[in-house]
Design a protein around this motif. Sequence first.
Motif, PDB file in Angstrom:
ATOM      1  N   ALA A  11       0.825  -1.208   0.000  1.00  0.00           N
ATOM      2  CA  ALA A  11       0.000   0.000   0.000  1.00  0.00           C
ATOM      3  C   ALA A  11       0.859   1.259   0.000  1.00  0.00           C
ATOM      4  CB  ALA A  11      -0.929  -0.005   1.213  1.00  0.00           C
ATOM      5  N   LYS A  12       2.163   1.111   0.257  1.00  0.00           N
ATOM      6  CA  LYS A  12       3.029   2.287   0.288  1.00  0.00           C
ATOM      7  C   LYS A  12       3.252   2.886  -1.097  1.00  0.00           C
ATOM      8  CE  LYS A  12       7.317  -0.314   0.075  1.00  0.00           C
ATOM      9  NZ  LYS A  12       8.518  -0.707   0.766  1.00  0.00           N
ATOM     10  N   GLY A  13       3.092   2.109  -2.162  1.00  0.00           N
ATOM     11  CA  GLY A  13       3.306   2.625  -3.515  1.00  0.00           C
ATOM     12  C   GLY A  13       2.402   3.791  -3.849  1.00  0.00           C
ATOM     13  N   PRO A  14       1.067   3.612  -3.758  1.00  0.00           N
ATOM     14  CA  PRO A  14       0.180   4.740  -4.036  1.00  0.00           C
ATOM     15  C   PRO A  14       0.406   5.916  -3.085  1.00  0.00           C
ATOM     16  CG  PRO A  14      -1.045   2.692  -4.121  1.00  0.00           C
ATOM     17  CD  PRO A  14       0.329   2.361  -3.604  1.00  0.00           C
ATOM     18  N   ALA A  15       0.732   5.636  -1.827  1.00  0.00           N
ATOM     19  CA  ALA A  15       0.987   6.720  -0.878  1.00  0.00           C
ATOM     20  C   ALA A  15       2.213   7.534  -1.294  1.00  0.00           C
ATOM     21  CB  ALA A  15       1.182   6.150   0.523  1.00  0.00           C
ATOM     22  N   LEU A  16       3.247   6.861  -1.769  1.00  0.00           N
ATOM     23  CA  LEU A  16       4.432   7.574  -2.238  1.00  0.00           C
ATOM     24  C   LEU A  16       4.150   8.385  -3.503  1.00  0.00           C
ATOM     25  CD1 LEU A  16       7.254   4.963  -1.599  1.00  0.00           C
ATOM     26  CD2 LEU A  16       6.989   7.187  -0.494  1.00  0.00           C
ATOM     27  N   LEU A  17       3.291   7.859  -4.363  1.00  0.00           N
ATOM     28  CA  LEU A  17       2.932   8.609  -5.567  1.00  0.00           C
ATOM     29  C   LEU A  17       2.151   9.878  -5.213  1.00  0.00           C
ATOM     30  CD1 LEU A  17       1.982   5.685  -7.976  1.00  0.00           C
ATOM     31  CD2 LEU A  17       4.097   7.018  -7.922  1.00  0.00           C
ATOM     32  N   VAL A  18       1.260   9.789  -4.247  1.00  0.00           N
ATOM     33  CA  VAL A  18       0.518  10.971  -3.797  1.00  0.00           C
ATOM     34  C   VAL A  18       1.484  11.975  -3.168  1.00  0.00           C
ATOM     35  CG1 VAL A  18      -1.182  11.780  -2.107  1.00  0.00           C
ATOM     36  CG2 VAL A  18      -1.686   9.782  -3.520  1.00  0.00           C
ATOM     37  N   LEU A  19       2.427  11.477  -2.370  1.00  0.00           N
ATOM     38  CA  LEU A  19       3.424  12.357  -1.770  1.00  0.00           C
ATOM     39  C   LEU A  19       4.240  13.074  -2.853  1.00  0.00           C
ATOM     40  CD1 LEU A  19       4.939  13.428   0.720  1.00  0.00           C
ATOM     41  CD2 LEU A  19       6.414  11.410   0.555  1.00  0.00           C
ATOM     42  N   ALA A  20       4.581  12.363  -3.916  1.00  0.00           N
ATOM     43  CA  ALA A  20       5.335  12.971  -5.012  1.00  0.00           C
ATOM     44  C   ALA A  20       4.555  14.127  -5.638  1.00  0.00           C
ATOM     45  CB  ALA A  20       5.682  11.916  -6.069  1.00  0.00           C
ATOM     46  N   VAL A  21       3.257  13.936  -5.855  1.00  0.00           N
ATOM     47  CA  VAL A  21       2.429  15.000  -6.442  1.00  0.00           C
ATOM     48  C   VAL A  21       2.372  16.200  -5.501  1.00  0.00           C
ATOM     49  CG1 VAL A  21       0.070  15.601  -7.119  1.00  0.00           C
ATOM     50  CG2 VAL A  21       1.073  13.436  -7.869  1.00  0.00           C
ATOM     51  N   VAL A  22       2.208  15.943  -4.213  1.00  0.00           N
ATOM     52  CA  VAL A  22       2.153  17.040  -3.235  1.00  0.00           C
ATOM     53  C   VAL A  22       3.480  17.796  -3.225  1.00  0.00           C
ATOM     54  CG1 VAL A  22       2.020  17.566  -0.757  1.00  0.00           C
ATOM     55  CG2 VAL A  22       0.376  16.003  -1.793  1.00  0.00           C
ATOM     56  N   ALA A  48      10.341  15.044  -4.479  1.00  0.00           N
ATOM     57  CA  ALA A  48       9.254  14.505  -5.301  1.00  0.00           C
ATOM     58  C   ALA A  48       9.779  13.424  -6.240  1.00  0.00           C
ATOM     59  CB  ALA A  48       8.588  15.614  -6.109  1.00  0.00           C
ATOM     60  N   LEU A  49      10.954  13.647  -6.823  1.00  0.00           N
ATOM     61  CA  LEU A  49      11.544  12.654  -7.706  1.00  0.00           C
ATOM     62  C   LEU A  49      11.842  11.362  -6.949  1.00  0.00           C
ATOM     63  CD1 LEU A  49      12.691  11.921 -10.491  1.00  0.00           C
ATOM     64  CD2 LEU A  49      14.880  12.849  -9.713  1.00  0.00           C
ATOM     65  N   LEU A  50      12.392  11.463  -5.745  1.00  0.00           N
ATOM     66  CA  LEU A  50      12.678  10.271  -4.938  1.00  0.00           C
ATOM     67  C   LEU A  50      11.386   9.528  -4.564  1.00  0.00           C
ATOM     68  CD1 LEU A  50      15.485  11.654  -2.594  1.00  0.00           C
ATOM     69  CD2 LEU A  50      15.735  10.152  -4.592  1.00  0.00           C
ATOM     70  N   ALA A  51      10.350  10.274  -4.184  1.00  0.00           N
ATOM     71  CA  ALA A  51       9.070   9.647  -3.847  1.00  0.00           C
ATOM     72  C   ALA A  51       8.447   9.001  -5.078  1.00  0.00           C
ATOM     73  CB  ALA A  51       8.118  10.675  -3.238  1.00  0.00           C
ATOM     74  N   LEU A  52       8.583   9.629  -6.238  1.00  0.00           N
ATOM     75  CA  LEU A  52       8.048   9.067  -7.479  1.00  0.00           C
ATOM     76  C   LEU A  52       8.757   7.763  -7.832  1.00  0.00           C
ATOM     77  CD1 LEU A  52       6.159   9.459  -9.938  1.00  0.00           C
ATOM     78  CD2 LEU A  52       8.063  10.632 -11.051  1.00  0.00           C
ATOM     79  N   ILE A  53      10.072   7.741  -7.738  1.00  0.00           N
ATOM     80  CA  ILE A  53      10.826   6.523  -8.041  1.00  0.00           C
ATOM     81  C   ILE A  53      10.455   5.402  -7.070  1.00  0.00           C
ATOM     82  CG2 ILE A  53      13.153   5.514  -8.024  1.00  0.00           C
ATOM     83  CD1 ILE A  53      14.143   8.257  -9.086  1.00  0.00           C
ATOM     84  N   GLY A  54      10.384   5.710  -5.782  1.00  0.00           N
ATOM     85  CA  GLY A  54      10.005   4.697  -4.791  1.00  0.00           C
ATOM     86  C   GLY A  54       8.584   4.200  -4.993  1.00  0.00           C
ATOM     87  N   GLY A  55       7.671   5.107  -5.275  1.00  0.00           N
ATOM     88  CA  GLY A  55       6.274   4.729  -5.491  1.00  0.00           C
ATOM     89  C   GLY A  55       6.085   3.864  -6.721  1.00  0.00           C
ATOM     90  N   ARG A  60       5.144  -1.370  -9.175  1.00  0.00           N
ATOM     91  CA  ARG A  60       5.616  -2.383 -10.127  1.00  0.00           C
ATOM     92  C   ARG A  60       5.792  -3.730  -9.438  1.00  0.00           C
ATOM     93  NH1 ARG A  60      10.794  -4.107 -11.317  1.00  0.00           N
ATOM     94  NH2 ARG A  60      10.959  -5.173 -13.294  1.00  0.00           N
ATOM     95  N   GLU A  61       6.408  -3.726  -8.261  1.00  0.00           N
ATOM     96  CA  GLU A  61       6.615  -4.979  -7.528  1.00  0.00           C
ATOM     97  C   GLU A  61       5.293  -5.614  -7.121  1.00  0.00           C
ATOM     98  OE1 GLU A  61       8.605  -6.518  -3.364  1.00  0.00           O
ATOM     99  OE2 GLU A  61       9.284  -4.635  -4.219  1.00  0.00           O
ATOM    100  N   SER A  62       4.322  -4.804  -6.734  1.00  0.00           N
ATOM    101  CA  SER A  62       3.042  -5.353  -6.290  1.00  0.00           C
ATOM    102  C   SER A  62       2.228  -5.940  -7.439  1.00  0.00           C
ATOM    103  CB  SER A  62       2.222  -4.275  -5.571  1.00  0.00           C
ATOM    104  OG  SER A  62       1.742  -3.317  -6.482  1.00  0.00           O
ATOM    105  N   ARG A  63       2.514  -5.514  -8.668  1.00  0.00           N
ATOM    106  CA  ARG A  63       1.768  -6.015  -9.822  1.00  0.00           C
ATOM    107  C   ARG A  63       2.393  -7.269 -10.432  1.00  0.00           C
ATOM    108  NH1 ARG A  63      -2.222  -3.315 -11.809  1.00  0.00           N
ATOM    109  NH2 ARG A  63      -1.793  -3.976 -13.935  1.00  0.00           N
ATOM    110  N   GLN A  64       3.609  -7.631 -10.003  1.00  0.00           N
ATOM    111  CA  GLN A  64       4.245  -8.836 -10.523  1.00  0.00           C
ATOM    112  C   GLN A  64       3.522 -10.073 -10.002  1.00  0.00           C
ATOM    113  OE1 GLN A  64       8.379  -8.887  -9.446  1.00  0.00           O
ATOM    114  NE2 GLN A  64       8.975  -7.862 -11.322  1.00  0.00           N
ATOM    115  N   ALA A  65       3.470 -11.079 -10.844  1.00  0.00           N
ATOM    116  CA  ALA A  65       2.861 -12.341 -10.424  1.00  0.00           C
ATOM    117  C   ALA A  65       3.700 -12.953  -9.301  1.00  0.00           C
ATOM    118  CB  ALA A  65       2.795 -13.299 -11.606  1.00  0.00           C
ATOM    119  N   PHE A  66       3.011 -13.535  -8.353  1.00  0.00           N
ATOM    120  CA  PHE A  66       3.689 -14.185  -7.232  1.00  0.00           C
ATOM    121  C   PHE A  66       2.870 -15.399  -6.829  1.00  0.00           C
ATOM    122  CE2 PHE A  66       3.658 -14.921  -2.648  1.00  0.00           C
ATOM    123  CZ  PHE A  66       4.994 -15.173  -2.413  1.00  0.00           C
ATOM    124  N   ALA A  67       3.507 -16.537  -6.740  1.00  0.00           N
ATOM    125  CA  ALA A  67       2.820 -17.741  -6.267  1.00  0.00           C
ATOM    126  C   ALA A  67       3.854 -18.715  -5.731  1.00  0.00           C
ATOM    127  CB  ALA A  67       2.023 -18.398  -7.385  1.00  0.00           C
TER     128      ALA A  67
END
Length: 167
Positions: A11-22, A48-55, A60-67
């Motif tokens: 859940a930190k990905g979207p939060a970091l993206l919002v932080l980047a926009v702010v 903002a650039l650092l938050a964007l890269i982290g987000g 990206r990691e959360s969307r990778q298949a995992f099983a």
Amino acid sequence: MELERNWKPYAKGPALLVLAVVLVFSPEILSATGREFTFGNWVGYVMALLALIGGLGAVRESRQAFAVRIGAQGISWTRGEATVDFAWSDVSRVAVEKKPNAGKLEKPSILTVWVADQTERALSPDVELTGLRGYHVADLKSTKQSRDQVEAALRQYGGDRYPAPAN
């Protein structure tokens, strides 16, 4: 047993993206409130650039298949588009270990499959010891299944390849 990813750590990905926009708009936000950056506008842009890269990395990691599947035939591990099958006959041992450089108080949570063969697999090993290759297939802190459930499946199917934990 099939391990499923628990999405809370991601859940930190979207939060970091919002932080980047702010942060990108922070000079405008501050000027609208009658304040200004004392260090200069560039500080907000760098952060903002650092938050964007982290987000973006977290999303990206959360969307990778995992099983991870633990069954009578062995352990099957999918990460991204690569799948690795470890037949029980190839597995030397399976362990729940501490993360590298973990503190003394941290509990073991990394499910590691150790194989003795030198067969090339779709994913490279995370650890290599004399005659053994170790694959970190899951962090049990980020799976829906509890450590006890995973250990029960390993004892059931892995037999003597999963020794009783020391702790």
